[in-house]
Design a protein around this motif. Structure first.
Motif: not given
Length: 144
Positions: A53, A57, A62
């Motif tokens: 994760r 990202r 992000m």
């Protein structure tokens, strides 16, 4: 993996010092990120939350999500081998006077079993240098 190699993907086999989830494959196929998780459900859940994760990202541009780990107190004893950070499914039916969760270990933590994970409120993180967790010991918890 043969299909990825046939497409000339750049692959790296990683042996990360965590339990569960030691074997992990990470790579790129053109601009796409590839993460190959363990076939064991609990190990896959841990490596996805702790490695995949954050990598996805970052690859997507992000901002990194801040850690939401909270302090807790072990209400269990647990002997283990040192050398790897270990993630243990826990629940807490109560809190201490400081508001910290009083952690109860769920199941043996076998990487092939999702039952403890399904009942867990969080995952306690045991540092790699700790050989024995004793009741009353502070631990950090990643809430689910």
């Amino acid at each position: 993996m043969d299909a990825l190699r046939a497409e000339r993907a750049e692959l790296f086999i990683l042996k990360v010092a965590i339990r569960p989830g030691k074997p992990l494959t990470v790579g790129r196929l053109d601009k796409a990120l590839y993460v190959g998780l363990s076939g064991n459900p609990y190990a896959a859940a841990v490596t996805f939350s702790q490695i995949a994760r954050p990598a996805i990202r970052r690859a997507a541009g992000m901002t990194e999500a801040p850690d939401v780990w909270i302090p807790g107190v072990a209400e269990f004893d647990f002997s283990r081998q040192t050398g790897r950070k270990e993630y243990v499914p826990v629940t807490w039916p109560a809190r201490d006077v400081l508001g910290r969760p009083l952690l109860q270990r769920l199941g043996p933590g076998a990487s092939a079993s999702l039952s403890p994970m399904a009942q867990a409120k969080g995952i306690a993180i045991i540092p790699p240098d700790i050989a024995q967790v004793v009741s009353g010991q502070p631990l950090v918890v990643d809430p689910l």
